[in-house]
Design an enzyme around this catalytic site. Structure first.
Site, PDB file in Angstrom:
ATOM      1  N   GLN A  72      14.124  16.925  -0.335  1.00  0.00           N
ATOM      2  CA  GLN A  72      14.144  15.495  -0.014  1.00  0.00           C
ATOM      3  C   GLN A  72      13.754  14.529  -1.135  1.00  0.00           C
ATOM      4  OE1 GLN A  72      12.189  12.294   3.081  1.00  0.00           O
ATOM      5  NE2 GLN A  72      11.862  14.413   3.542  1.00  0.00           N
ATOM      6  N   GLU A 194       6.175  17.510   1.622  1.00  0.00           N
ATOM      7  CA  GLU A 194       5.796  16.189   2.136  1.00  0.00           C
ATOM      8  C   GLU A 194       4.344  16.077   2.621  1.00  0.00           C
ATOM      9  OE1 GLU A 194       7.491  13.132   2.640  1.00  0.00           O
ATOM     10  OE2 GLU A 194       5.570  12.471   3.411  1.00  0.00           O
ATOM     11  N   ASP A 223       7.772  12.434   0.062  1.00  0.00           N
ATOM     12  CA  ASP A 223       9.080  12.790  -0.499  1.00  0.00           C
ATOM     13  C   ASP A 223       9.903  11.564  -0.848  1.00  0.00           C
ATOM     14  OD1 ASP A 223       8.878  15.516  -0.476  1.00  0.00           O
ATOM     15  OD2 ASP A 223       9.706  15.758   1.521  1.00  0.00           O
ATOM     16  N   GLY A 302      -4.631  -5.379   6.454  1.00  0.00           N
ATOM     17  CA  GLY A 302      -4.860  -6.602   5.684  1.00  0.00           C
ATOM     18  C   GLY A 302      -5.979  -7.443   6.282  1.00  0.00           C
ATOM     19  N   GLY A 303      -6.024  -8.696   5.893  1.00  0.00           N
ATOM     20  CA  GLY A 303      -7.100  -9.573   6.329  1.00  0.00           C
ATOM     21  C   GLY A 303      -6.870 -10.225   7.686  1.00  0.00           C
TER      22      GLY A 303
END
Ligand code: CAO
Length: 483
Positions: A72, A194, A223, A302-303
């Site tokens: 892959q 993977e 991959d 995130g924030g």
């Protein structure tokens, strides 16, 4: 989905808010004298094409790739280069080919979707790379091509005799690009798949729920993610070659690629030294942090706090959920929507820091509202107020989504032995280079064509090569043939 409407709305808003910018007039660059009428701009570039956009060839037209990839990671990279217009010549072992041709097979006797969805728009040539005649063919291919891409186990390419020194001597302009599991260090000789990369790259330790074991993700960040990194390395090396005239080695290690994608978790690791990670719901639940970045369930990375919430039909549909982000600028709209207008002014809820210790309760309350609507209704309603939400789309819904077909992100192609199948087209859109998305090749489908038309072998030489066994599978014993 009302995304287009939303974008237009957002653009108008942004334009209205933008202060008028001082217009700086740029002096037009001095025209350089035309050399053979082609390079007239003075910066080494040809004159801007006058052809309509999309009709000036593909971005990587003329780039020739010797593709030694399998499974892959490598194939992801070379498929993308092929979509961008490179001539990708995939070398496969006679009679065997890429192991994925036969893995997870769904249609008897046909190449699997595992293979077909990773090898579109390529040509296939079968060569026994350890056969003397096979080595001669490979030498010609190395002279002909610009890039060699491989993701064999460490040392396999050298064992074929295709060392960097040999390749560089044979074609100093050739770029040799490799995916390996690890970069130089204690694990450099290890084979990697993977999920090993997801674990060794730090992603698995930060995925899942706090109370459960580490989890791997369905997105193939080890991959396919590393394949994307490699493609960028190759294109950069091709660009540098324009200046230096020489090739170079490009290495994308899967551990590095995964870490690059999991960088926000290394960010959080360092933040831990300075106090708790307040946006993690674990903080609100009063659970102390340990030494390392913990698993954060569906917390937003995130924030802006977010979580996955049930929608109408969740009892029977495993994908009836939405991701809901309580983005600070639209907090008041959220309060009105979910029937909690008092939260707009309540000091326990009115500001982002005040909400952090109460996130679990806030999301439970929002869920009471999302459970009264389908995930698409939630999306439609929230979009009107610029509240960022996203339905959990199943692969069935993705496969049937008309907008993804319209943009060429999902493409139906026809295959001679398996019939029509869906593949993921080019996710990167270039305004002057339409993607070239075609079916994957059959094993050795282009062997003769490449030997004759690309490498210039005569009919007599072709017959000799065939007889040598360099491009055909070893003879099977008569008994096996009869079976
Ligand atoms: N002619 C003759 N021999 C060929 C050939 C050809 N055309 N193509 C491949 N081979 C041979 C190789 O020379 C190698 O032989 P030796 O080991 O005897 O020298 C052999 O086939 C197999 O190569 P391999 O070791 O790469 O394959 P594997 O199935 O044992 O391992 C994998 C697979 C993926 C674990 C390993 O290739 C690897 O670690 N690659 C780097 C990391 C990577 O890309 N992993 C992601 C894979 S996708 O999940």
């Amino acid at each position: 989905m009302a995304t287009r409407k939303k974008t237009a709305k957002m653009k108008t808003k942004a334009a209205a808010k933008k202060p008028a910018k001082k217009v700086v007039k740029l002096k037009a660059a001095k025209k350089a004298p035309a050399k053979n009428g082609k390079h007239a701009t003075g910066n080494g570039l040809p004159r801007p094409s006058t052809k309509p956009y999309g009709q000036a060839g593909l971005a990587l037209h003329g780039v020739k790739v010797l593709d030694f990839t399998h499974v892959q990671s490598g194939p992801t990279c070379t498929q993308l280069l092929a979509y961008m217009g490179a001539d990708v010549i995939k070398v496969e072992r006679p009679g065997v080919g890429d192991i994925t041709r036969g893995q997870l097979r769904d249609v008897k006797g046909a190449d699997s979707l595992y293979f077909t969805m990773l090898n579109g728009s390529k040509r296939s040539i079968t060569i026994d790379s350890k056969h003397p005649k096979g080595k001669d063919i490979l030498e010609r291919l190395i002279k002909h091509c610009d890039v060699l891409v491989e993701n064999f186990a460490p040392g396999a390419l050298d064992r074929m005799g295709l060392t960097w020194d040999y390749v560089h001597k044979t074609n100093p302009r050739m770029i040799v690009a490799s995916v390996k599991g690890f970069g130089p260090g204690p694990y450099e000789d290890c084979k990697v798949y993977e999920n090993v990369a997801q674990c060794a790259g730090g992603a698995a330790s930060t995925t899942g729920f706090r109370e459960g074991p580490p989890l791997v993700t369905g997105a193939q960040i080890g991959d396919s993610g590393t394949g994307l990194h490699l493609a960028l390395g190759i294109v950069s090396a091709l660009y540098q070659r324009v200046r230096t005239g020489r090739g170079q080695r490009v290495l994308a290690a899967m551990q590095d690629g995964v870490l690059n994608l999991a960088r926000v978790k290394l960010r959080d690791q360092q933040r831990l030294k300075h106090g708790p990670l307040t946006e993690y719901s674990q903080h609100g639940e009063g659970i102390a942090f340990g030494q390392a970045t913990p698993r954060a369930g569906n917390d937003s990375g995130g924030g802006q706090p977010g979580w996955i919430l049930k929608c109408k039909g969740w009892e029977t549909d495993p994908d009836a959920y939405t991701y809901f982000i309580t983005q600070a600028p639209v907090w008041t709209a959220i309060c009105d929507l979910i029937g909690k207008p008092e939260w707009k002014t309540d000091p326990d809820y009115a500001t982002p820091p005040a909400r952090l210790p109460r996130l679990r309760h806030i999301f439970d309350t929002i869920e009471q509202w999302t459970m009264t609507r389908t995930k698409f209704e939630v999306m439609e309603t929230c979009n009107k107020y610029d509240i960022p939400v996203g339905p959990i789309l199943s692969m069935k819904e993705i496969a049937e989504e008309p907008s993804l077909r319209a943009t060429g992100t999902v493409v139906e192609v026809d295959h001679p032995t398996r019939g029509k199948y869906l593949t993921v087209g080019n996710p990167i859109k270039l305004s002057d280079s339409p993607a070239d998305v075609r079916r994957s090749p059959l094993l050795g489908e282009h062997t003769e064509e490449i030997l004759r038309d690309v490498l210039g072998y005569s009919a007599k030489e072709l017959a000799d090569i065939k007889a040598s066994g360099a491009i055909t599978p070893p003879e099977k014993p008569a008994k096996a043939e009869a079976a």
